[in-house]
Design an enzyme around this catalytic site. Structure first.
Site, mmCIF file in Angstrom:
data_model
loop_
_atom_site.group_PDB
_atom_site.id
_atom_site.type_symbol
_atom_site.label_atom_id
_atom_site.label_comp_id
_atom_site.label_asym_id
_atom_site.label_seq_id
_atom_site.Cartn_x
_atom_site.Cartn_y
_atom_site.Cartn_z
ATOM 1 N N GLN A 117 61.630 27.369 65.634
ATOM 2 C CA GLN A 117 62.578 27.836 66.027
ATOM 3 C C GLN A 117 63.012 29.316 66.487
ATOM 4 O O GLN A 117 63.202 29.754 66.931
ATOM 5 C CB GLN A 117 63.564 27.639 64.313
ATOM 6 C CG GLN A 117 64.731 28.486 64.452
ATOM 7 C CD GLN A 117 64.637 29.496 63.119
ATOM 8 O OE1 GLN A 117 65.029 28.157 62.007
ATOM 9 N NE2 GLN A 117 65.849 30.126 62.243
ATOM 10 N N CYS B 258 61.805 19.944 65.235
ATOM 11 C CA CYS B 258 60.899 19.887 64.427
ATOM 12 C C CYS B 258 59.029 19.489 65.621
ATOM 13 O O CYS B 258 59.373 18.795 64.968
ATOM 14 C CB CYS B 258 60.092 20.642 62.715
ATOM 15 S SG CYS B 258 58.917 20.828 62.858
ATOM 16 N N GLU B 259 58.473 20.413 65.566
ATOM 17 C CA GLU B 259 57.469 19.825 66.740
ATOM 18 C C GLU B 259 56.790 19.824 66.073
ATOM 19 O O GLU B 259 55.298 18.937 66.368
ATOM 20 C CB GLU B 259 57.017 20.609 68.079
ATOM 21 C CG GLU B 259 56.124 21.564 67.952
ATOM 22 C CD GLU B 259 55.991 22.616 69.336
ATOM 23 O OE1 GLU B 259 56.551 22.004 70.451
ATOM 24 O OE2 GLU B 259 54.614 23.582 68.745
ATOM 25 N N HIS B 260 56.170 20.019 64.803
ATOM 26 C CA HIS B 260 54.942 19.916 63.345
ATOM 27 C C HIS B 260 55.122 18.509 63.583
ATOM 28 O O HIS B 260 54.121 17.438 63.005
ATOM 29 C CB HIS B 260 54.805 20.882 62.624
ATOM 30 C CG HIS B 260 55.000 22.850 63.131
ATOM 31 N ND1 HIS B 260 55.317 23.615 63.494
ATOM 32 C CD2 HIS B 260 53.843 22.719 64.503
ATOM 33 C CE1 HIS B 260 55.139 24.791 63.797
ATOM 34 N NE2 HIS B 260 53.961 23.721 64.727
ATOM 35 N N HIS B 261 56.317 18.088 63.271
ATOM 36 C CA HIS B 261 56.854 17.044 62.362
ATOM 37 C C HIS B 261 57.747 15.901 62.212
ATOM 38 O O HIS B 261 57.753 15.137 62.272
ATOM 39 C CB HIS B 261 57.609 17.142 60.864
ATOM 40 C CG HIS B 261 56.155 18.949 59.545
ATOM 41 N ND1 HIS B 261 56.585 19.517 60.089
ATOM 42 C CD2 HIS B 261 55.800 17.858 59.033
ATOM 43 C CE1 HIS B 261 55.944 20.688 58.969
ATOM 44 N NE2 HIS B 261 55.008 19.475 58.845
ATOM 45 N N HIS C 112 65.738 23.261 57.742
ATOM 46 C CA HIS C 112 64.438 22.244 58.531
ATOM 47 C C HIS C 112 63.957 21.361 57.254
ATOM 48 O O HIS C 112 63.493 21.632 56.486
ATOM 49 C CB HIS C 112 62.776 23.358 58.504
ATOM 50 C CG HIS C 112 62.933 24.341 59.964
ATOM 51 N ND1 HIS C 112 62.507 23.951 60.858
ATOM 52 C CD2 HIS C 112 63.918 25.403 59.773
ATOM 53 C CE1 HIS C 112 62.579 25.219 61.780
ATOM 54 N NE2 HIS C 112 64.020 25.831 60.693
ATOM 55 N N CYS D 81 61.566 19.104 57.347
ATOM 56 C CA CYS D 81 59.960 19.123 57.061
ATOM 57 C C CYS D 81 60.155 20.186 55.638
ATOM 58 O O CYS D 81 59.172 19.732 54.712
ATOM 59 C CB CYS D 81 59.663 19.221 57.687
ATOM 60 S SG CYS D 81 59.574 20.794 59.012
HETATM 61 ZN ZN ZN Z 1 58.465 21.027 60.463
#
Ligand code: ZN
Length: 185
Positions: free
Chosen positions: A117, A76-79, A145, A147
């Site tokens: 996703q 995941c590119e956020h975390h 996920h 995260c």
């Molecule tokens: Zn994430």
């Protein structure tokens, strides 16, 4: 190509940042390991589905083809934490089909990069449309996920489901239903 030097440096800084000693025995090789690992898990950055999806066989019929339960691992590119699960890819040929392993390879290409996703689901569908040129394609991705499950809301086992439809699947609920029925077989 990932810049292994930068990753090694960054990994070392992160170890220091969390209060670790990057020179202690167990961690000495860790930046190097992470650099090598990133080479592998981000290998999809420079690929697209073209190569996989252009080795086609010609067929007469145009019945739905479904490749289900394609296991994938992405980040995941956020975390920068993993999300992983299964992708299901169906298409209705327009004279051309591909070997089934090619659909799995296509999923892998788009999984092995920083992702969200929903975008991954759409990219897989777009690649099949563009390179295989079927009448339509439908992709469903279900994923857990990290995260969400190891931090934050902490709901282990909860799944995110995303759907992308293209071509004849787009406004044909009957076809979409058939996809979901075939998934349950
Ligand atoms: Zn994430």
């Amino acid at each position: 190509m990932v810049d292994q030097n930068k990753i090694r440096e960054a990994a070392r800084l992160m170890l220091e940042g969390i209060g670790e000693d990057p020179d202690r025995e167990g961690l000495r090789e860790t930046p190097e390991r992470i650099a090598r690992m990133y080479e592998e898990i981000f290998a999809g950055m420079e690929a697209d589905g073209r190569e996989e999806l252009s080795k086609v066989f010609f067929v007469e019929n145009s019945e739905m083809v479904l490749e289900k339960d394609i296991t994938f691992y992405s980040m995941c590119e956020h975390h920068m934490l993993p999300f992983y699960g299964k992708a299901h890819v169906a298409y209705i040929p327009d004279g051309r089909v591909v070997g089934l392993s090619k659909l799995a390879r296509t999923v892998e290409v788009y999984a092995r990069r920083l992702q969200i996703q929903e975008r991954m689901t759409g990219q897989i569908a777009d690649a099949v449309m563009e390179y295989l040129m079927p009448q339509g394609v439908m992709v469903v991705v279900e994923a857990e996920h990290m995260c969400m499950t190891m931090r934050g809301v902490k709901k282990p086992g909860s799944k995110t489901v995303s759907v992308a439809v293209r071509g004849v699947f787009s406004d044909n609920v009957e076809l979409q239903d058939r996809f979901f029925k075939m998934l349950q077989l």
